[in-house]
Design an enzyme around this catalytic site. Structure first.
Site, PDB file in Angstrom:
ATOM      1  N   ARG A 115       0.842  -1.196   0.000  1.00 28.47           N
ATOM      2  CA  ARG A 115       0.000   0.000   0.000  1.00 28.47           C
ATOM      3  C   ARG A 115       0.876   1.246   0.000  1.00 28.47           C
ATOM      4  NH1 ARG A 115      -3.471  -2.109  -2.381  1.00 28.47           N
ATOM      5  NH2 ARG A 115      -4.569  -3.832  -1.451  1.00 28.47           N
ATOM      6  N   CYS A 116       0.332   2.329  -0.513  1.00 27.86           N
ATOM      7  CA  CYS A 116       1.059   3.594  -0.524  1.00 27.86           C
ATOM      8  C   CYS A 116       1.362   4.000   0.911  1.00 27.86           C
ATOM      9  CB  CYS A 116       0.232   4.667  -1.225  1.00 27.86           C
ATOM     10  SG  CYS A 116       0.247   4.442  -3.016  1.00 27.86           S
ATOM     11  N   PRO A 117       2.549   4.502   1.138  1.00 35.92           N
ATOM     12  CA  PRO A 117       3.493   5.077   0.189  1.00 35.92           C
ATOM     13  C   PRO A 117       4.576   4.120  -0.302  1.00 35.92           C
ATOM     14  CG  PRO A 117       4.221   5.651   2.368  1.00 35.92           C
ATOM     15  CD  PRO A 117       2.940   4.834   2.525  1.00 35.92           C
ATOM     16  N   ASP A 138      -2.179  -0.836  -5.681  1.00 34.97           N
ATOM     17  CA  ASP A 138      -2.901   0.056  -4.780  1.00 34.97           C
ATOM     18  C   ASP A 138      -3.509   1.184  -5.609  1.00 34.97           C
ATOM     19  OD1 ASP A 138      -3.864   1.776  -2.875  1.00 34.97           O
ATOM     20  OD2 ASP A 138      -1.989   1.973  -1.783  1.00 34.97           O
TER      21      ASP A 138
END
Length: 76
Positions: free
Chosen positions: A12-14, A39
């Site tokens: 998932r980000c970041p 994502d």
């Protein structure tokens, strides 16, 4: 020169953007990095990050697997 591929699927980000940053830091000027991410927030984060860095977002492609492929070229 072939593309440098960074696979950030499943993160998932970041994290995808951080992996892209690391790859671009180590890449020679003018190199293209292909980032694979799944994502949905990467659609926002990656173009924004590329602009901040002065890199060029060459393209974004939706893959049949559900992943997103970003091609980013490091500034010369």
């Amino acid at each position: 020169m072939s593309d440098i591929e960074v696979d950030a699927r499943g993160h998932r980000c970041p994290v995808p953007t951080l992996r892209l940053r690391r790859a671009l830091e180590h890449a020679p000027a003018g190199a293209t990095v292909r980032l694979l991410a799944d994502d949905p927030l990467a659609r926002i984060d990656v173009p924004h990050f590329a602009r901040q860095l002065g890199a060029t977002l060459e393209g974004v492609e939706d893959l049949p697997s559900g992943a997103i492929s970003f091609r980013v070229t490091k500034a010369p």
